[in-house]
Design a protein around this motif. Structure first.
Motif, PDB file in Angstrom:
ATOM      1  N   PRO A  50       0.828  -1.214   0.000  1.00 26.70           N
ATOM      2  CA  PRO A  50       0.000   0.000   0.000  1.00 26.70           C
ATOM      3  C   PRO A  50       0.861   1.262   0.000  1.00 26.70           C
ATOM      4  CG  PRO A  50      -0.804  -1.579   1.620  1.00 26.70           C
ATOM      5  CD  PRO A  50       0.509  -2.107   1.131  1.00 26.70           C
ATOM      6  N   PHE A  51       0.336   2.303  -0.617  1.00 30.19           N
ATOM      7  CA  PHE A  51       0.994   3.607  -0.730  1.00 30.19           C
ATOM      8  C   PHE A  51       2.277   3.540  -1.555  1.00 30.19           C
ATOM      9  CE2 PHE A  51      -1.407   3.740   3.268  1.00 30.19           C
ATOM     10  CZ  PHE A  51      -2.227   4.826   3.020  1.00 30.19           C
ATOM     11  N   TYR A  52       2.364   2.571  -2.466  1.00 33.21           N
ATOM     12  CA  TYR A  52       3.510   2.529  -3.376  1.00 33.21           C
ATOM     13  C   TYR A  52       3.449   3.725  -4.332  1.00 33.21           C
ATOM     14  CZ  TYR A  52       7.029   0.470  -6.478  1.00 33.21           C
ATOM     15  OH  TYR A  52       8.162   0.237  -7.232  1.00 33.21           O
ATOM     16  N   SER A  53       2.272   3.994  -4.885  1.00 31.62           N
ATOM     17  CA  SER A  53       2.013   5.205  -5.655  1.00 31.62           C
ATOM     18  C   SER A  53       0.983   6.025  -4.880  1.00 31.62           C
ATOM     19  CB  SER A  53       1.486   4.883  -7.057  1.00 31.62           C
ATOM     20  OG  SER A  53       2.461   4.167  -7.802  1.00 31.62           O
ATOM     21  N   THR A  54       1.368   7.206  -4.443  1.00 30.36           N
ATOM     22  CA  THR A  54       0.567   7.964  -3.493  1.00 30.36           C
ATOM     23  C   THR A  54       0.273   9.350  -4.047  1.00 30.36           C
ATOM     24  OG1 THR A  54       1.629   6.792  -1.662  1.00 30.36           O
ATOM     25  CG2 THR A  54       0.441   8.809  -1.123  1.00 30.36           C
ATOM     26  N   GLY A  55      -0.982   9.767  -3.911  1.00 28.40           N
ATOM     27  CA  GLY A  55      -1.380  11.136  -4.185  1.00 28.40           C
ATOM     28  C   GLY A  55      -1.550  11.895  -2.889  1.00 28.40           C
ATOM     29  N   VAL A  56      -1.135  13.144  -2.858  1.00 25.49           N
ATOM     30  CA  VAL A  56      -1.139  13.924  -1.620  1.00 25.49           C
ATOM     31  C   VAL A  56      -1.737  15.295  -1.905  1.00 25.49           C
ATOM     32  CG1 VAL A  56       1.230  14.687  -2.031  1.00 25.49           C
ATOM     33  CG2 VAL A  56       0.292  14.808   0.268  1.00 25.49           C
ATOM     34  N   ASP A  57      -2.494  15.791  -0.930  1.00 25.75           N
ATOM     35  CA  ASP A  57      -3.096  17.115  -1.045  1.00 25.75           C
ATOM     36  C   ASP A  57      -3.427  17.621   0.352  1.00 25.75           C
ATOM     37  OD1 ASP A  57      -3.973  19.402  -2.189  1.00 25.75           O
ATOM     38  OD2 ASP A  57      -5.874  18.606  -2.928  1.00 25.75           O
ATOM     39  N   CYS A  58      -3.521  18.940   0.485  1.00 23.54           N
ATOM     40  CA  CYS A  58      -3.873  19.583   1.751  1.00 23.54           C
ATOM     41  C   CYS A  58      -5.293  20.118   1.677  1.00 23.54           C
ATOM     42  CB  CYS A  58      -2.890  20.719   2.078  1.00 23.54           C
ATOM     43  SG  CYS A  58      -1.186  20.181   2.322  1.00 23.54           S
ATOM     44  N   PHE A  59      -5.921  20.262   2.821  1.00 24.48           N
ATOM     45  CA  PHE A  59      -7.274  20.798   2.887  1.00 24.48           C
ATOM     46  C   PHE A  59      -7.437  21.536   4.207  1.00 24.48           C
ATOM     47  CE2 PHE A  59      -7.242  16.506   4.532  1.00 24.48           C
ATOM     48  CZ  PHE A  59      -7.975  16.569   5.698  1.00 24.48           C
ATOM     49  N   GLY A  60      -8.443  22.359   4.295  1.00 27.25           N
ATOM     50  CA  GLY A  60      -8.683  23.157   5.495  1.00 27.25           C
ATOM     51  C   GLY A  60      -8.824  24.623   5.136  1.00 27.25           C
ATOM     52  N   THR A 112       8.177   3.909   2.668  1.00 28.09           N
ATOM     53  CA  THR A 112       8.575   4.893   1.668  1.00 28.09           C
ATOM     54  C   THR A 112       7.833   4.655   0.364  1.00 28.09           C
ATOM     55  OG1 THR A 112      10.793   4.986   2.646  1.00 28.09           O
ATOM     56  CG2 THR A 112      10.529   5.885   0.427  1.00 28.09           C
ATOM     57  N   PRO A 113       7.128   5.648  -0.160  1.00 24.25           N
ATOM     58  CA  PRO A 113       6.444   5.467  -1.444  1.00 24.25           C
ATOM     59  C   PRO A 113       7.416   5.537  -2.609  1.00 24.25           C
ATOM     60  CG  PRO A 113       6.089   7.688  -0.649  1.00 24.25           C
ATOM     61  CD  PRO A 113       6.860   6.967   0.431  1.00 24.25           C
ATOM     62  N   PHE A 114       7.031   4.931  -3.703  1.00 22.63           N
ATOM     63  CA  PHE A 114       7.842   4.993  -4.916  1.00 22.63           C
ATOM     64  C   PHE A 114       7.670   6.325  -5.623  1.00 22.63           C
ATOM     65  CE2 PHE A 114       7.883   4.438  -9.578  1.00 22.63           C
ATOM     66  CZ  PHE A 114       9.221   4.162  -9.760  1.00 22.63           C
ATOM     67  N   GLU A 115       6.453   6.875  -5.618  1.00 20.08           N
ATOM     68  CA  GLU A 115       6.188   8.139  -6.275  1.00 20.08           C
ATOM     69  C   GLU A 115       5.106   8.889  -5.515  1.00 20.08           C
ATOM     70  OE1 GLU A 115       4.753   7.445 -10.193  1.00 20.08           O
ATOM     71  OE2 GLU A 115       3.280   5.935  -9.583  1.00 20.08           O
ATOM     72  N   LEU A 116       5.215  10.204  -5.539  1.00 20.52           N
ATOM     73  CA  LEU A 116       4.238  11.098  -4.932  1.00 20.52           C
ATOM     74  C   LEU A 116       3.666  11.993  -6.029  1.00 20.52           C
ATOM     75  CD1 LEU A 116       5.606  12.370  -1.488  1.00 20.52           C
ATOM     76  CD2 LEU A 116       3.623  10.931  -1.897  1.00 20.52           C
ATOM     77  N   LEU A 117       2.347  11.997  -6.165  1.00 23.80           N
ATOM     78  CA  LEU A 117       1.678  12.836  -7.144  1.00 23.80           C
ATOM     79  C   LEU A 117       0.951  13.948  -6.399  1.00 23.80           C
ATOM     80  CD1 LEU A 117       1.572   9.676  -8.230  1.00 23.80           C
ATOM     81  CD2 LEU A 117       0.363  10.736 -10.119  1.00 23.80           C
ATOM     82  N   CYS A 118       1.140  15.192  -6.828  1.00 19.26           N
ATOM     83  CA  CYS A 118       0.569  16.324  -6.105  1.00 19.26           C
ATOM     84  C   CYS A 118       0.427  17.500  -7.060  1.00 19.26           C
ATOM     85  CB  CYS A 118       1.439  16.704  -4.907  1.00 19.26           C
ATOM     86  SG  CYS A 118       3.165  17.043  -5.321  1.00 19.26           S
ATOM     87  N   ASP A 119      -0.176  18.582  -6.550  1.00 22.04           N
ATOM     88  CA  ASP A 119      -0.284  19.804  -7.331  1.00 22.04           C
ATOM     89  C   ASP A 119       0.961  20.659  -7.115  1.00 22.04           C
ATOM     90  OD1 ASP A 119      -0.614  20.798  -4.787  1.00 22.04           O
ATOM     91  OD2 ASP A 119      -2.778  21.077  -4.974  1.00 22.04           O
ATOM     92  N   ASN A 120       0.903  21.894  -7.593  1.00 17.85           N
ATOM     93  CA  ASN A 120       2.067  22.774  -7.518  1.00 17.85           C
ATOM     94  C   ASN A 120       2.023  23.683  -6.299  1.00 17.85           C
ATOM     95  OD1 ASN A 120       3.750  22.686 -10.311  1.00 17.85           O
ATOM     96  ND2 ASN A 120       1.602  22.257 -10.683  1.00 17.85           N
TER      97      ASN A 120
END
Length: 353
Positions: A50-60, A112-120
């Motif tokens: 799990p979390f090998y390819s991970t997307g990340v984002d913030c909210f609030g 440790t994830p292999f890749e992190l996908l996120c915005d700018n």
């Protein structure tokens, strides 16, 4: 005019004029979105942790009480793009240090994830820059040993939240659960952190795919099967015996659960991702030197900037989904869904403007 003359093919003439008129397109035209792409590799990491390819984002933000004062806190969501596992954490601010500390906590708990996908976001871009500079400052021997531990950052184009729809939808689910629990009230920080972890458990217990009403059908798979070895953290541990001779070793038990998850994942859930729910047809593709109108939801349509495409970025299927647009002396990277194609401006008109 129609009271005096019989206009032949008047509607066609008007439509032709609106199609070629730059001002009409500036007020009426819509972006030409290409056909939805095939499933990316990040959603097809079969038999990976799990979390090998991970997307990340913030909210609030969320308001928390600390003594007699109130402060802002932000949430951050890590979403496994293959198994749909969710990891939630709390941030004190939206700077680079807060993101890197959260990333260290995430790696310590999930690996440790292999890749992190996120915005700018500035915190994500700054975190990637600091990690890259720290790696480049190491001696070559240490770089060779730690090369396999590097995290590959992949940034979405600016103003393209649909590129990260998998984790953006999860942000909505988190906000919905928090709205039901907190009811817009400010709570102490430990309470908010506890609520976030409970919401994480609820989301990880969410079934993947369609849940049948027939009792004879097998139970739906959930991310908890891989994370905790059971379908729901609130239920007691259950033993799934596939061979009848498991023995007493827990590692065999966990392996049977993982194999059961992946077999059900491939047979029942993965085929449901193949269908294209929208963007089923291709529009006119962008080309270099194409004049475009950049969609800006925060401005009136009359104030949207007009620029010229200087570079296009085709995807794996050859369709163009991102382009670089030049406006005066500056360039911007924007998705095709935010660009409206306009008729080309002649040299005389350009010099007049």
């Amino acid at each position: 005019m129609r009271r005096q003359y019989w206009v032949l093919r008047g509607r066609e003439a008007i439509r032709r004029h609106q199609h070629n008129c730059r001002e009409c397109q500036q007020w009426r035209a819509k972006p030409n979105v290409p056909k939805m792409a095939d499933l990316p590799l990040s959603k097809l990491r079969i038999y990976k942790p799990p979390f090998y390819s991970t997307g990340v984002d913030c909210f609030g933000p969320f308001i928390v009480k600390i003594g007699r004062r109130t402060e802002k806190r932000w949430g951050i969501v890590y979403k496994c793009l293959t198994t749909r596992c969710v990891h939630l954490d709390l941030l004190e601010s939206l700077d680079t240090d807060a993101f890197l500390l959260s990333l260290r906590r995430f790696i310590g708990r999930r690996g440790t994830p292999f890749e992190l996908l996120c915005d700018n976001g500035t915190n994500f871009v700054g975190g990637e820059r600091e990690l890259r500079e720290a790696f480049e400052a190491m001696v070559p021997e240490l770089q060779d040993q730690l090369a396999k531990q590097k995290i590959s950052f992949q940034f979405n184009p600016p103003s393209a939240p649909h590129f990260g729809g998998a984790w953006e939808r999860e942000v909505r689910s988190v906000k919905t659960a928090l709205r039901v629990i907190l009811r817009e009230q400010s709570v102490p920080e430990p309470v908010l952190q506890t609520v976030l972890i409970e919401v994480e458990g609820i989301l990880n217990a969410k079934p993947l795919g369609y849940v049948s009403a027939d009792a004879a059908d097998p139970d739906p798979i959930t991310p908890h099967v891989l994370l905790m070895g059971r379908r729901d953290s609130s239920l007691p541990q259950a033993l799934y015996d596939s061979s009848g001779v498991l023995g007493t070793r827990r590692w065999k038990h966990s392996q049977v659960l993982a194999d059961n998850f992946w077999s059900t994942f491939i047979r029942r859930y993965l085929p449901s991702l193949q269908g294209r729910s929208k963007w089923q047809t291709d529009g006119q593709q962008l080309a270099v030197d194409q004049v475009v109108l950049i969609v800006d939801p925060q401005l009136p349509r009359a104030l949207w900037p007009v620029g010229k495409v200087v570079e296009t970025y085709p995807g794996a299927d050859g369709r163009i989904r991102t382009a670089t647009v030049k406006i005066k002396d500056r360039t911007y990277v924007r998705p095709v869904a935010r660009l409206i194609q306009l008729p080309k401006i002649s040299d005389t008109e350009d010099s007049t403007n």
